[in-house]
Scaffold this active site. Structure first.
Site, PDB file in Angstrom:
ATOM      1  N   LYS A  40       0.815  -1.220   0.000  1.00 57.69           N
ATOM      2  CA  LYS A  40       0.000   0.000   0.000  1.00 57.69           C
ATOM      3  C   LYS A  40       0.851   1.274   0.000  1.00 57.69           C
ATOM      4  CE  LYS A  40      -3.826  -2.315   2.294  1.00 57.69           C
ATOM      5  NZ  LYS A  40      -4.524  -2.661   1.060  1.00 57.69           N
ATOM      6  N   GLY A  41       1.973   1.239   0.739  1.00 56.52           N
ATOM      7  CA  GLY A  41       2.822   2.428   0.795  1.00 56.52           C
ATOM      8  C   GLY A  41       3.424   2.740  -0.567  1.00 56.52           C
ATOM      9  N   THR A 197     -15.072   4.780   0.579  1.00 62.10           N
ATOM     10  CA  THR A 197     -15.231   4.299  -0.798  1.00 62.10           C
ATOM     11  C   THR A 197     -16.207   3.121  -0.818  1.00 62.10           C
ATOM     12  OG1 THR A 197     -13.337   2.808  -0.581  1.00 62.10           O
ATOM     13  CG2 THR A 197     -12.883   5.019  -1.431  1.00 62.10           C
ATOM     14  N   GLY A 199     -16.571   1.034  -3.804  1.00 61.48           N
ATOM     15  CA  GLY A 199     -16.307   0.291  -5.036  1.00 61.48           C
ATOM     16  C   GLY A 199     -17.059   0.907  -6.213  1.00 61.48           C
ATOM     17  N   ASP A 224      -9.400  -5.807 -12.272  1.00 59.07           N
ATOM     18  CA  ASP A 224      -8.566  -6.047 -11.077  1.00 59.07           C
ATOM     19  C   ASP A 224      -8.608  -4.809 -10.172  1.00 59.07           C
ATOM     20  OD1 ASP A 224      -6.691  -6.698  -9.195  1.00 59.07           O
ATOM     21  OD2 ASP A 224      -5.069  -7.132 -10.600  1.00 59.07           O
ATOM     22  N   ASP A 230      -5.614   2.489  -3.063  1.00 63.97           N
ATOM     23  CA  ASP A 230      -4.359   3.241  -2.928  1.00 63.97           C
ATOM     24  C   ASP A 230      -4.342   4.439  -3.880  1.00 63.97           C
ATOM     25  OD1 ASP A 230      -3.555   1.320  -1.095  1.00 63.97           O
ATOM     26  OD2 ASP A 230      -2.665   0.059  -2.654  1.00 63.97           O
ATOM     27  N   SER A 269      -1.102  -0.471 -13.038  1.00 65.41           N
ATOM     28  CA  SER A 269      -2.388   0.131 -13.405  1.00 65.41           C
ATOM     29  C   SER A 269      -2.522   1.587 -12.958  1.00 65.41           C
ATOM     30  CB  SER A 269      -3.520  -0.676 -12.763  1.00 65.41           C
ATOM     31  OG  SER A 269      -3.526  -0.474 -11.361  1.00 65.41           O
TER      32      SER A 269
HETATM   33  O1  RIB Z   1      -3.849  -2.202  -1.625  1.00 64.83           O
HETATM   34  C1  RIB Z   1      -3.311  -3.195  -2.443  1.00 64.83           C
HETATM   35  C2  RIB Z   1      -2.059  -3.745  -1.848  1.00 64.83           C
HETATM   36  O2  RIB Z   1      -2.372  -4.418  -0.645  1.00 64.83           O
HETATM   37  C3  RIB Z   1      -1.372  -4.782  -2.704  1.00 64.83           C
HETATM   38  O3  RIB Z   1      -0.461  -4.216  -3.605  1.00 64.83           O
HETATM   39  C4  RIB Z   1      -0.746  -5.716  -1.692  1.00 64.83           C
HETATM   40  O4  RIB Z   1       0.639  -5.642  -1.663  1.00 64.83           O
HETATM   41  C5  RIB Z   1      -1.355  -5.342  -0.352  1.00 64.83           C
HETATM   42  O5  RIB Z   1      -0.466  -4.693   0.427  1.00 64.83           O
END
Ligand code: RIB
Length: 280
Positions: A40-41, A197, A199, A224, A230, A269
């Site tokens: 996520k980071g 959120t 979806g 996907d 993020d 993406s």
């Molecule tokens: O938010 C998606 C992410 O969550 C993925 O890339 C995976 O690594 C998890 O950390």
């Protein structure tokens, strides 16, 4: 240019495309495997960078080949990794992901070195905004939140118990529907905005418990959803720090997240600013 600091996780995503998600105890075969940089980071750092911000990432990886693979796109994308630490005793984080044809996913994370991230030996860089998520130790986030002077966004994902000072300090909290239900009343501790959120059903923004903006998601062929949250978090932060009004910022973030669901993998993406502007 906006300066963004991200403190968070770096993972290598091992992503299997499956016809459907398995039931407990069931084995499903016939999947195709993809290996993508994630975490996520790192996803949020690269998302903000693709939107035109200067981005620094504070993270921790292992001393292994997985780290090179996991950091390849953030490095190529121009995210500053000067504060990315290496812990020789832990492997780089890995996420095991299953994705169905409609884009739904299941994620299991083995955090490895992410769980060792501390700010003990870090000179915190200045920035306009700090973005954190919950795949690194809560104490690290609490300490960053208490010392950082600018706009602070926390994406409360994955949902877990954290010090309430993190939510109280946030100028922006981002949760999905499930996380929102998990935190419940605790979200009202936030003195800033809360973005939720939904979806395909879009997102909403509230302040002091009152809804201030609502937007639909873009109608896209989603394949996907990994990393869509993020992109949303990074785009909303960048837009608000750029002084976009909350309604426009929410639409910008939702559009960015929708576009991100049309390509497989988290980081491959992440849309550019040009792509988002073209859809708005
Ligand atoms: O938010 C998606 C992410 O969550 C993925 O890339 C995976 O690594 C998890 O950390």
């Amino acid at each position: 240019m906006t300066d963004i600091l991200v403190i968070g996780s770096v993972n290598l995503d091992l992503s299997a495309s499956v016809s459907r998600l398995p039931a407990p105890g069931e084995t499903i075969t016939g999947a195709t495997l993809g290996r993508f940089p994630g975490g996520k980071g790192a996803n949020q750092a690269l998302a903000a960078r693709r939107l035109g911000a200067n981005v620094k990432l504070i993270a921790c990886v292992g001393d292994d080949a997985t780290a090179d693979e996991a950091l390849a796109l953030v490095r190529a994308g121009g995210v500053d990794l000067e504060h990315c630490m290496v812990d020789a005793n832990e492997p780089t984080g890995v996420a095991l992901i299953s994705v169905t044809p409609s884009g739904e996913n299941h994620i299991v994370v083995a955090p490895g070195a992410n769980a060792r991230l501390t700010l003990d030996n870090v000179d915190m860089p200045e920035a306009d905004a700090l973005i954190c998520q919950l795949e690194v130790p809560g104490a690290t986030i609490a300490s960053a939140a208490s010392t950082f002077a600018g706009f602070f966004c926390v994406n409360l994902a994955p949902a877990r118990d954290i010090d309430k000072s993190i939510i109280e300090r946030a100028d922006l909290v981002v949760v999905n529907e499930t996380e929102s239900a998990w935190y419940g009343e605790r979200l009202s501790l936030c003195n800033g905005m809360v973005a939720t959120t939904y979806g395909k059903a879009g997102a909403e923004l509230s302040l002091n418990g009152k809804n201030i903006a609502r937007t639909d998601a873009l109608l896209v062929n989603a394949i996907d959803a990994t990393g869509a949250g993020d992109v949303f978090t990074a785009a909303l932060t960048v837009a608000l720090v750029e002084q976009m009004n909350p309604a426009d910022a929410l639409r910008f973030a939702c559009t960015a997240a929708s576009v991100a669901t049309t390509i497989r993998g988290a980081q491959p993406s992440l849309p550019s600013r040009k792509e988002i502007d073209a859809r708005l």
